[in-house]
Design an enzyme around this catalytic site. Structure first.
Site, mmCIF file in Angstrom:
data_model
loop_
_atom_site.group_PDB
_atom_site.id
_atom_site.type_symbol
_atom_site.label_atom_id
_atom_site.label_comp_id
_atom_site.label_asym_id
_atom_site.label_seq_id
_atom_site.Cartn_x
_atom_site.Cartn_y
_atom_site.Cartn_z
ATOM 1 N N LEU A 156 -26.119 59.964 31.427
ATOM 2 C CA LEU A 156 -25.805 61.295 31.962
ATOM 3 C C LEU A 156 -27.061 62.030 32.380
ATOM 4 C CD1 LEU A 156 -23.204 62.430 29.285
ATOM 5 C CD2 LEU A 156 -22.723 61.836 31.646
ATOM 6 N N GLY A 157 -28.167 61.687 31.749
ATOM 7 C CA GLY A 157 -29.386 62.403 32.098
ATOM 8 C C GLY A 157 -30.541 61.977 31.225
ATOM 9 N N GLN A 158 -31.699 62.504 31.564
ATOM 10 C CA GLN A 158 -32.918 62.184 30.843
ATOM 11 C C GLN A 158 -33.574 63.502 30.484
ATOM 12 O OE1 GLN A 158 -34.723 58.963 30.475
ATOM 13 N NE2 GLN A 158 -36.045 60.229 29.190
ATOM 14 N N GLY A 165 -36.221 65.826 27.603
ATOM 15 C CA GLY A 165 -37.523 65.744 26.969
ATOM 16 C C GLY A 165 -37.499 64.913 25.701
ATOM 17 N N PHE A 166 -36.354 64.779 25.109
ATOM 18 C CA PHE A 166 -36.309 64.088 23.825
ATOM 19 C C PHE A 166 -35.710 62.691 23.947
ATOM 20 C CE2 PHE A 166 -36.116 68.612 23.096
ATOM 21 C CZ PHE A 166 -37.162 68.799 22.222
ATOM 22 N N SER A 213 -32.901 59.905 26.456
ATOM 23 C CA SER A 213 -31.823 59.803 27.432
ATOM 24 C C SER A 213 -30.482 60.131 26.793
ATOM 25 C CB SER A 213 -31.755 58.382 27.980
ATOM 26 O OG SER A 213 -33.029 58.021 28.435
ATOM 27 N N ASP A 269 -37.310 75.393 24.340
ATOM 28 C CA ASP A 269 -37.173 74.628 25.582
ATOM 29 C C ASP A 269 -35.973 75.110 26.396
ATOM 30 O OD1 ASP A 269 -37.873 72.764 27.469
ATOM 31 O OD2 ASP A 269 -36.906 71.080 26.453
#
Ligand SMILES: *[C@@H]1O[C@H](CO)[C@@H](O)[C@H](O)[C@H]1NC(C)=O
Ligand SMILES: *[C@@H]1O[C@H](CO)[C@@H](O)[C@H](O)[C@H]1NC(C)=O
Ligand SMILES: *[C@@H]1O[C@H](CO)[C@@H](O)[C@H](O)[C@H]1NC(C)=O
Ligand SMILES: *[C@@H]1O[C@H](CO)[C@@H](O)[C@H](O)[C@H]1NC(C)=O
Ligand SMILES: *[C@@H]1O[C@H](CO)[C@@H](O)[C@H](O)[C@H]1NC(C)=O
Ligand SMILES: *[C@@H]1O[C@H](CO)[C@@H](O)[C@H](O)[C@H]1NC(C)=O
Length: 815
Positions: free
Chosen positions: A497-499, A501-502, A504, A616
């Protein structure tokens, strides 16, 4: 002679006929505004008007008869006609028949009869009533001879309050009694408004004093409350406004609100209009598990689900089997630790400063005690003579002991001194046999699991099994998944679904169909124990505008978090011009997203047990559900990183301009750093563009700088996304822009708290003109990127995870 007699008899029957006619006519005409003495009739007389005999001038409200569930029986009520909502009831619990009369006699007496008995009569202190008025507000008023009100329905509410109805100390709302369930009550007393369950000993479960969502205007003890505009306002003796509880952000302050205390123990707020009744706009208590009535007695409530505690699950209907506590033979059984009970935080302990045995013994020796709660850390013992729904907690809970009937068919002590005939023994034999089989099956199963566990290669570091079991045993706490579970759920991590900072994020689904977003954390080298501690804190945070953590996995080097799935993904997909042609979020939705995000953050900053700084905030971390309601994600994660791993975070921050200047200047990070980031996101929501967009003409490429310039020139509205259609009158546009500019002040002391941001957006306090810092803004901006690129991966002492910082604000640590 004959003819005379005939005429005479005709005449008298004509008279009788006319008399009858006039009486019927008198009664059957529906009145407007008011009725005068010499008025009476039954439901039958106004059958053409649905039993309603008096309408308010505006025809919104009526006074008259309404059928109950049993169509033969009627209540005398005030009803909102379009909404079909009963506002007030005269003869609660004593319905009458269609021939029973409401009487307003010539002497000014008012009463309702059932047969030859009076079932309702207002207390007018012996004064004669000269008129009954149905007012446009929904208030039924009995007027005295001097035109003064001598009784009004607004002073004697049943289960509903209307806008501008003054609810004072001494008044009471009582939920409607359906069957013989318990009632719930709302009262103002001792400077507080409380909801309580009407058990033998009343048990409070909510108070306005402890309600987080209210706005405190002034300290003091409220003695009255009324719904005015869109908020519930609380006043002290001098009519000074103390608290406000906002019911709706919606600008229409002319709505007629109805607050009803339901037979489930919740107050629900709806609006009444010509169009009917609205959906429930707000509910008190906000959390379902905070009402004793949400789950049946003894069931554990968690995440809106009810579960029978294991100690009772072998009994029919999760019942203790106690019929008459002081006569039955009973015993006290341990239901386990980690419980909470809604009433505990509102009452003082029955026995302070005791030990577990003292607590158990005092319940055992008191036949009306049905359950005891004991917390070792405080030595407080609470005894209850009635028990509603239970709550589970995250470890700080109470040990609970429940009294059960010792002849009630448990597997603990079956039979007991039952002493019945042989016919009575039959069920016991079956129960004993069944429970013996169950126990054997249970033992075999436990043994099997135990042996599997021993063989499992994963056990050497598993010294926290107690903690595991605890987390597993309570639903509502994050579930502990195995890596394999999540591998299966995500189809071996196939749909990304996405990548972030912590790590995928992958799409997944549990066997029961629950959709998940599974985050595979990268570079998190924390020990299992610390990781679990953090996870249990994150998992215990529940708020409408925060993404819920459903479960986690800590196995070997794997660290995964499973969140609720948000159908519409992250905000960045929706607001930036280039992302989606065709569909665009309208202004209303955008404003609600901004407000929701602010509420989520405000909760993290102010209302959690431990203050949590997000660190964040950016559009990627604001997720949208099916209805485009905003929820903040990734909170609490900054704490998971060790200092060495923080380069992940630092690299990330160089990419976008959401970080407050203090990140660069090594000034201490505080919740005001989140406020800055929020302000940047808010500007992007308003502008529908990224704050730094090199493709714009140079004046506009740095949006915040441009915004300050436009503010100086008094052209605030030029900042709004030009594709949006917004009403010229809509104040929220300039409010939102000004709020954003307050948030992005370089001096963190100038920035408002998130709670203040919420209040300003909701229009509850004015937004002053923000100071201009455009010069500084652009200077900072260029310096900002420079320092990122120069310093690269360094993480100054101001980072969220630095030790000094942690001890200073106790980021997401236990209280
Ligand atoms: C009132 O009704 C009761 C029974 O419903 C009856 O016993 C009694 O006689 C009645 N009284 C009068 C005065 O009619
Ligand atoms: C209803 O309207 C009449 C005529 O305008 C007015 O005199 C009366 O006071 C009103 N009654 C109520 C209860 O508002
Ligand atoms: C009231 O009690 C009855 C049984 O006595 C139960 O069926 C019903 O669901 C209860 N209603 C509420 C609102 O709790
Ligand atoms: C509220 O009522 C006032 C007076 O009746 C009216 O002027 C105003 O337009 C109304 N406001 C809304 C939002 O309907
Ligand atoms: C309970 O508290 C007492 C004294 O505070 C302490 O000595 C004891 O170890 C505690 N027991 C448990 C099970 O924590
Ligand atoms: C027995 O327990 C009830 C309920 O907890 C309490 O109200 C009552 O005071 C107790 N009686 C005694 C004698 O302790």
């Amino acid at each position: 002679m004959v003819s005379f007699g005939l005429i005479h008899s005709m005449g008298s029957s004509l008279c009788l006929f006319l008399l009858l006619l006039s009486e019927t006519c008198m009664a059957s005409v529906q009145r407007h505004g008011k009725v005068e003495p010499g008025f009476e009739g039954s439901q039958m007389n106004w059958i053409d008007n649905d039993g309603h005999f008096l309408l308010s001038n505006n025809s919104d409200f009526a006074f008259g008869f309404e059928a109950t569930n049993d169509v033969q029986l009627f209540l005398l009520v005030v009803i909102h006609l379009a909404a079909k909502k009963i506002i007030w009831t005269a003869n609660r619990g004593s319905p009458v028949q269609n021939s029973d009369k409401f009487v307003f006699d010539d002497k000014g007496r008012v009463f309702l009869q059932k047969g030859n008995r009076t079932v309702w009569s207002p207390d007018t202190a012996g004064k004669a009533v000269s008129a009954i008025e149905m007012q446009d507000s929904g208030n039924l008023v009995l007027v005295g001879n001097e035109g003064q009100p001598i009784w009004q329905s607004f002073d004697h509410p049943t289960d509903t309050l209307l806008s501008y109805q003054n609810f004072k100390e001494g008044m009471k709302l009582e939920s409607d009694l359906t069957n013989d369930n318990i009632s719930y009550y709302l009262e103002i007393k001792s400077g507080n408004m409380i909801l309580y369950a009407g058990y033998r000993t009343p048990q409070p479960y909510w108070s306005m004093k402890k309600e987080n969502l209210k706005i405190v205007e002034k300290d003091g003890d409220p003695v009255s409350a009324s719904i005015e505009g869109n908020s519930w306002r609380f006043y002290d003796r001098n009519k000074a406004l103390l608290w406000q509880f906002v019911l709706s952000q919606n600008g229409d302050t002319n709505s007629t609100w109805a607050a009803t205390l339901g037979s489930d123990g919740f107050i629900s707020f709806t609006t009444l209009s010509d169009g009917g009744i609205s959906q429930v706009q707000k509910q008190i208590p906000g959390d379902s598990c905070s009402s004793p009535g949400f789950c049946e007695a003894y069931y554990i409530c968690s995440s809106n689900r009810c579960q029978c505690p294991s100690v009772l699950s072998s009994r029919p209907n999760c019942n203790t089997g106690i019929v008459s506590p002081c006569k039955d033979s009973t015993e006290l059984v341990n239901a386990g630790d980690g419980f909470n009970y809604f009433a505990i935080e509102f009452i003082s302990p029955s026995l302070p400063d005791t030990d577990l045995n003292g607590c158990k013994n005092s319940c055992l020796s008191n036949c009306s005690c049905l359950a005891s709660f004991f917390k070792n850390s405080t030595g407080n013992c609470f005894l209850f003579d009635s028990v509603g729904g239970l709550q589970s907690t995250d470890g700080q809970g109470f040990a609970m002991y429940i009294k059960v009937s010792s002849s009630g068919g448990s597997d603990v002590n079956p039979g007991g001194d039952g002493g019945g005939g042989s016919k009575k023994h039959f069920p016991y034999v079956v129960i004993i046999a069944v429970s013996t089989v169950l126990v054997i099956i249970g033992l075999v199963y436990v043994g099997f699991r135990y042996s599997r566990r021993k063989k499992s290669p994963e056990s050497p570091h598993d010294h926290t099994s107690e903690e595991d079991n605890f987390l597993e045993s309570l639903s509502g706490m994050p579930i502990r998944f195995s890596y394999k579970d999540l591998q299966t759920a995500t189809d071996n991590f196939s749909v990304k679904l996405g990548q972030g900072g912590f790590g995928s994020v992958y799409r997944g689904a549990l066997p029961d169909g629950t959709q998940l977003a599974v985050k595979k954390l990268e570079g998190i080298g924390q020990g299992k124990k610390e990781f679990r501690a953090e996870v249990s804190i994150i998992g215990s945070i529940h708020h409408l505008h925060l993404v819920k953590l459903k479960g986690f996995c800590a196995e070997g080097s794997h660290r995964l978090l499973a969140y609720e799935f948000m159908a519409n993904g992250s905000l960045d997909r929706w607001i930036f011009r280039k992302n989606r042609e065709g569909f665009m979020l309208d202004w209303n939705t955008r404003f609600n997203i901004a407000l929701g995000t602010a509420k989520g953050l405000s909760y993290l900053h102010e209302d959690c047990d431990a203050k949590i700084i997000h660190c964040d905030i950016k559009p990627e971390n604001v997720l949208l559900d099916d209805n485009y309601h905003a929820k903040v994600s990734d909170f609490g994660l900054a704490k998971l990183m060790t200092r060495e791993q923080s380069h992940v975070f630092t690299t990330l921050r160089g990419t976008r301009g959401y970080l407050a200047p203090e990140w660069i200047t090594n000034y201490a990070i505080s919740e005001k750093s989140d406020v800055y980031s929020y302000g940047m996101v808010l500007l992007e929501i308003i502008g529908g563009r990224k704050n730094y967009d090199p493709s714009e003409i140079s004046e506009k490429s740095h949006f915040p700088t441009y915004a300050f310039k436009m503010m100086e020139e008094g052209k605030l509205r030029d900042l709004l996304d030009s594709r949006l259609e917004v009403d010229e009158e809509d104040e929220r546009v300039s409010t939102a822009i000004k709020v954003a500019m307050w948030c992005i002040q370089e001096d963190m002391h100038q920035r408002p708290s998130m709670m203040k941001v919420v209040q300003m957006l909701e229009g509850l306090c004015a937004v002053p003109q923000p100071p201009t810092t455009s010069q500084m803004g652009s200077r900072f901006y260029s310096g900002f990127f420079k320092s990122i690129s120069e310093e690269g991966t360094s993480s100054g002492p101001s980072d969220c995870n630095s030790d000094a910082y942690l001890s200073a604000v106790r980021l997401s640590g236990p209280r």
